[in-house]
Design an enzyme around this catalytic site. Structure first.
Site, PDB file in Angstrom:
ATOM      1  N   GLY A 263      18.775  21.463  34.863  1.00 25.45           N
ATOM      2  CA  GLY A 263      17.357  21.549  35.206  1.00 25.45           C
ATOM      3  C   GLY A 263      17.183  22.088  36.613  1.00 25.45           C
ATOM      4  O   GLY A 263      17.234  23.294  36.849  1.00 25.45           O
ATOM      5  N   GLY A 264      16.996  21.175  37.565  1.00 26.96           N
ATOM      6  CA  GLY A 264      16.666  21.548  38.944  1.00 26.96           C
ATOM      7  C   GLY A 264      17.539  22.644  39.534  1.00 26.96           C
ATOM      8  O   GLY A 264      17.027  23.598  40.148  1.00 26.96           O
TER       9      GLY A 264
ATOM     10  N   ASN B 275      17.336  25.042  32.166  1.00 24.21           N
ATOM     11  CA  ASN B 275      16.025  24.608  31.682  1.00 24.21           C
ATOM     12  C   ASN B 275      15.052  24.676  32.851  1.00 24.21           C
ATOM     13  O   ASN B 275      15.104  23.843  33.752  1.00 24.21           O
ATOM     14  CB  ASN B 275      16.148  23.170  31.149  1.00 24.21           C
ATOM     15  N   TRP B 276      14.167  25.679  32.815  1.00 22.46           N
ATOM     16  CA  TRP B 276      13.245  25.858  33.957  1.00 22.46           C
ATOM     17  C   TRP B 276      12.080  24.874  33.904  1.00 22.46           C
ATOM     18  O   TRP B 276      11.275  24.833  34.829  1.00 22.46           O
ATOM     19  CB  TRP B 276      12.706  27.288  33.978  1.00 22.46           C
ATOM     20  N   LYS B 277      11.980  24.131  32.807  1.00 20.23           N
ATOM     21  CA  LYS B 277      10.872  23.169  32.646  1.00 20.23           C
ATOM     22  C   LYS B 277       9.541  23.878  32.920  1.00 20.23           C
ATOM     23  O   LYS B 277       9.391  25.040  32.589  1.00 20.23           O
ATOM     24  CB  LYS B 277      11.072  21.949  33.552  1.00 20.23           C
TER      25      LYS B 277
ATOM     26  N   GLU C 218      12.219  14.506  28.162  1.00 16.38           N
ATOM     27  CA  GLU C 218      10.821  14.559  28.657  1.00 16.38           C
ATOM     28  C   GLU C 218       9.853  14.750  27.492  1.00 16.38           C
ATOM     29  O   GLU C 218       8.734  14.244  27.521  1.00 16.38           O
ATOM     30  CB  GLU C 218      10.693  15.690  29.701  1.00 16.38           C
TER      31      GLU C 218
ATOM     32  N   GLY D  28      17.086  14.646  36.708  1.00 21.55           N
ATOM     33  CA  GLY D  28      16.185  14.827  37.843  1.00 21.55           C
ATOM     34  C   GLY D  28      16.245  13.692  38.853  1.00 21.55           C
ATOM     35  O   GLY D  28      15.381  13.575  39.716  1.00 21.55           O
TER      36      GLY D  28
ATOM     37  N   HIS E 191      14.222  17.279  24.094  1.00 21.68           N
ATOM     38  CA  HIS E 191      14.495  16.927  25.499  1.00 21.68           C
ATOM     39  C   HIS E 191      13.865  15.562  25.789  1.00 21.68           C
ATOM     40  O   HIS E 191      12.803  15.239  25.259  1.00 21.68           O
ATOM     41  CB  HIS E 191      13.916  18.004  26.416  1.00 21.68           C
TER      42      HIS E 191
ATOM     43  N   GLU F 269      22.356  14.084  27.401  1.00 19.42           N
ATOM     44  CA  GLU F 269      21.663  13.964  28.677  1.00 19.42           C
ATOM     45  C   GLU F 269      21.233  12.515  28.888  1.00 19.42           C
ATOM     46  O   GLU F 269      20.177  12.099  28.371  1.00 19.42           O
ATOM     47  CB  GLU F 269      20.427  14.852  28.696  1.00 19.42           C
TER      48      GLU F 269
ATOM     49  N   SER G  83      21.451  16.119  36.431  1.00 15.09           N
ATOM     50  CA  SER G  83      21.786  16.354  37.843  1.00 15.09           C
ATOM     51  C   SER G  83      23.105  17.100  38.030  1.00 15.09           C
ATOM     52  O   SER G  83      23.876  16.789  38.946  1.00 15.09           O
ATOM     53  CB  SER G  83      21.779  15.027  38.619  1.00 15.09           C
TER      54      SER G  83
HETATM   55  C1  PEP Z   1      17.289  18.816  32.254  1.00 14.06           C
HETATM   56  O1  PEP Z   1      16.118  19.058  32.493  1.00 14.06           O
HETATM   57  O2  PEP Z   1      17.713  18.977  31.093  1.00 14.06           O
HETATM   58  C2  PEP Z   1      18.120  18.317  33.328  1.00 14.06           C
HETATM   59  C3  PEP Z   1      19.353  17.962  33.053  1.00 14.06           C
HETATM   60  O3  PEP Z   1      17.556  18.270  34.581  1.00 14.06           O
HETATM   61  P1  PEP Z   1      18.344  18.047  35.991  1.00 14.06           P
HETATM   62  O4  PEP Z   1      19.527  18.980  35.986  1.00 14.06           O
HETATM   63  O5  PEP Z   1      17.331  18.417  37.036  1.00 14.06           O
HETATM   64  O6  PEP Z   1      18.755  16.629  36.030  1.00 14.06           O
END
Ligand code: PEP
Length: 256
Positions: A239-240, A12-14, A102, A178, A100, A172, A218
């Site tokens: 994500g990251g 997920n590049w957000k 967010e 994050g 998601h 999640e 994470s």
């Molecule tokens: C996500 O955005 O779905 C996510 C899990 O982010 P991260 O891996 O950065 O925690």
């Protein structure tokens, strides 16, 4: 990991990566994944809308699939700023993230809206990745299962067993996204097993056994192998660590 469920690792590049950045990232990722057997793992990248089409063009002929980060439930209409499932489909999209945390937290998305978005995706032949997860206060208050049950039942309401074969669930925990905090393998496994059990009650044992449930929060190369070795963890939503080709590729390699 379970032999009947192929692990699925989605990045997920957000709201990161311009078109140019995205093309550079998938070019590097394709190189990193040379030698990885895509029969063993499904890989998806989810760029922002602006980079979808160009990234999809770059992925043609590769086994990496294209995902979007949201979709509206109407096929078209006066919904300024929104994007419809047929538009995504024509842009080469195979998967879409819906619900998601967010989106739920900052844009007020509800289980009902998530459900409508998932149904719109399925109607256009796009597989939804439906995100669910509890906040830290909910976990610490002992409400995790109740919260997840409400989210899962609400987000999947009215889906058929055939729809479920095309649907991915991403667990999640909000407190792990994050933040650098990851659920312990026991917490991830227990929660995935709970969600799978719930699918058994809502649909049947076959649906539950076949459903792919990703963990997100994470995930990094250093914790991917242990998380993915859990029997009910069928991949990761990253994500990251998906913003850099080497770290995303290492997560993929550590998931097989
Ligand atoms: C996500 O955005 O779905 C996510 C899990 O982010 P991260 O891996 O950065 O925690």
């Amino acid at each position: 990991m379970n032999p009947i469920r192929k692990p699925i690792i989605a990045g997920n590049w957000k709201m990161y990566k311009t078109v140019t950045d995205g093309l550079a990232l998938v070019t590097a990722l394709k190189k990193e994944l040379i030698g990885v057997n895509h029969a063993d793992v499904e890989v998806v990248v989810c760029p922002p809308f602006t980079a979808l089409y160009a990234t999809g063009t770059m992925l043609q002929g590769s086994s990496i699939k294209l995902g979007a980060q949201n979709v509206h439930w109407e096929k078209e209409g006066a919904f300024t700023g929104e994007v419809a499932a047929p538009m995504l489909k024509e842009s080469g999209v195979n998967y879409v993230i819906v619900g998601h945390s967010e989106r739920r937290q900052y844009f007020g998305e509800t289980n009902e809206g998530v459900n409508k978005r998932a149904k719109a995706a399925l109607a256009s032949g796009i597989r939804p990745i439906i995100c669910v997860g509890e906040t830290l206060a909910e976990r610490e208050g002992g409400h995790t299962e109740k919260v997840l049950e409400t989210q899962v039942r609400g987000s999947l309401a009215g889906l058929s067993k055939d729809h479920m074969a095309e649907t991915i669930i991403a667990y999640e925990p909000v407190w792990a996204i994050g933040t650098g905090k990851t659920a312990t393998t026991a917490q991830a496994q227990d929660t995935h097993a709970f969600i799978r059990g719930l699918l058994g009650k809502m649909f049947d044992e076959t649906v539950a056994r076949r459903a792919r449930i990703q963990y997100g929060g994470s995930v990094k190369p250093s914790n991917a192998r242990e998380l993915m070795s859990q029997p009910d963890v069928d991949g990761a939503l990253v994500g990251g660590a998906s913003l850099e080709a080497r770290s995303f590729a290492d997560i993929i390699k550590n998931s097989i």
